[in-house]
Design a protein around this motif. Sequence first.
Motif, PDB file in Angstrom:
ATOM      1  N   SER A 158      55.132  40.042 -73.153  1.00  0.00           N
ATOM      2  CA  SER A 158      56.435  40.530 -72.713  1.00  0.00           C
ATOM      3  C   SER A 158      56.596  41.948 -73.245  1.00  0.00           C
ATOM      4  CB  SER A 158      57.563  39.620 -73.206  1.00  0.00           C
ATOM      5  OG  SER A 158      57.605  39.618 -74.615  1.00  0.00           O
ATOM      6  N   ARG A 159      57.563  42.647 -72.715  1.00  0.00           N
ATOM      7  CA  ARG A 159      57.835  44.022 -73.148  1.00  0.00           C
ATOM      8  C   ARG A 159      59.210  44.094 -73.794  1.00  0.00           C
ATOM      9  NH1 ARG A 159      53.774  47.680 -72.927  1.00  0.00           N
ATOM     10  NH2 ARG A 159      52.342  47.210 -71.258  1.00  0.00           N
ATOM     11  N   GLY A 160      59.278  44.828 -74.897  1.00  0.00           N
ATOM     12  CA  GLY A 160      60.556  45.086 -75.535  1.00  0.00           C
ATOM     13  C   GLY A 160      61.318  46.144 -74.753  1.00  0.00           C
ATOM     14  N   GLU A 161      62.563  46.339 -75.117  1.00  0.00           N
ATOM     15  CA  GLU A 161      63.387  47.336 -74.435  1.00  0.00           C
ATOM     16  C   GLU A 161      62.788  48.728 -74.527  1.00  0.00           C
ATOM     17  OE1 GLU A 161      67.431  47.095 -75.765  1.00  0.00           O
ATOM     18  OE2 GLU A 161      67.607  44.988 -75.160  1.00  0.00           O
ATOM     19  N   ASP A 162      62.039  48.986 -75.607  1.00  0.00           N
ATOM     20  CA  ASP A 162      61.409  50.297 -75.791  1.00  0.00           C
ATOM     21  C   ASP A 162      60.023  50.365 -75.141  1.00  0.00           C
ATOM     22  OD1 ASP A 162      59.943  48.658 -77.442  1.00  0.00           O
ATOM     23  OD2 ASP A 162      60.265  49.835 -79.263  1.00  0.00           O
ATOM     24  N   SER A 176      57.471  48.375 -75.855  1.00  0.00           N
ATOM     25  CA  SER A 176      56.418  47.848 -76.713  1.00  0.00           C
ATOM     26  C   SER A 176      55.987  46.462 -76.235  1.00  0.00           C
ATOM     27  CB  SER A 176      56.872  47.808 -78.177  1.00  0.00           C
ATOM     28  OG  SER A 176      58.062  47.082 -78.303  1.00  0.00           O
ATOM     29  N   PHE A 230      54.567  42.608 -76.596  1.00  0.00           N
ATOM     30  CA  PHE A 230      54.673  41.439 -77.478  1.00  0.00           C
ATOM     31  C   PHE A 230      53.851  40.289 -76.913  1.00  0.00           C
ATOM     32  CE2 PHE A 230      58.456  43.826 -78.411  1.00  0.00           C
ATOM     33  CZ  PHE A 230      58.707  43.590 -79.752  1.00  0.00           C
ATOM     34  N   ASN A 275      52.851  43.514 -80.835  1.00  0.00           N
ATOM     35  CA  ASN A 275      53.708  42.818 -81.793  1.00  0.00           C
ATOM     36  C   ASN A 275      53.737  41.313 -81.529  1.00  0.00           C
ATOM     37  OD1 ASN A 275      54.868  45.331 -82.960  1.00  0.00           O
ATOM     38  ND2 ASN A 275      55.585  45.562 -80.865  1.00  0.00           N
ATOM     39  N   SER A 320      55.753  37.908 -81.092  1.00  0.00           N
ATOM     40  CA  SER A 320      57.085  37.411 -80.773  1.00  0.00           C
ATOM     41  C   SER A 320      57.071  35.957 -81.223  1.00  0.00           C
ATOM     42  CB  SER A 320      57.334  37.521 -79.264  1.00  0.00           C
ATOM     43  OG  SER A 320      58.566  36.948 -78.918  1.00  0.00           O
ATOM     44  N   ASN A 323      65.943  35.380 -74.445  1.00  0.00           N
ATOM     45  CA  ASN A 323      65.787  36.755 -74.928  1.00  0.00           C
ATOM     46  C   ASN A 323      65.844  36.848 -76.442  1.00  0.00           C
ATOM     47  OD1 ASN A 323      65.536  37.829 -72.363  1.00  0.00           O
ATOM     48  ND2 ASN A 323      67.745  38.071 -72.121  1.00  0.00           N
ATOM     49  N   ALA A 373      61.904  38.920 -84.670  1.00  0.00           N
ATOM     50  CA  ALA A 373      61.154  40.173 -84.723  1.00  0.00           C
ATOM     51  C   ALA A 373      60.662  40.365 -86.151  1.00  0.00           C
ATOM     52  CB  ALA A 373      62.034  41.340 -84.299  1.00  0.00           C
TER      53      ALA A 373
END
Length: 126
Positions: free
Chosen positions: A44-48, A50, A52, A97, A99, A105, A109
């Motif tokens: 998955s992708r973080g809001e920034d 990145s 996971f 990273n 998760s 959601n 972290a």
Amino acid sequence: MKINNAEINAVNKLPSNVRYEYFIKKVTDYEEVWGLFNDGWATSRGEDGSLFIPFFPKKEFAEINAEKEWASYEARSITLDDFIESWLTGMKKDGINPSIFPLGNETAAVSIDNLLKNLETELENY
């Protein structure tokens, strides 16, 4: 060892920090970590932006999360030794990273260094 629906429901209601503690205890108890796989591991992708990789303490929790974009994925185990010695080292090198035990959601972290430290501390109890 399978877990029952009552335990699944109870754990799923816990806040992410308590699910993280549950994750640490269970993966050290059973010496395995669970992920979702289908021609590659679920990410998955973080809001920034990145990247996971989600990890779960038991097969049943991974299976519950095999929905939406991960609907075609199946739960697959990773030995705890391999997770510690290969996975986390490689993920850190690649800037990916962990998760830990995501639900919707909400996820714990945590840095790879802290995850390693928590796993090693818990393993000292065995």
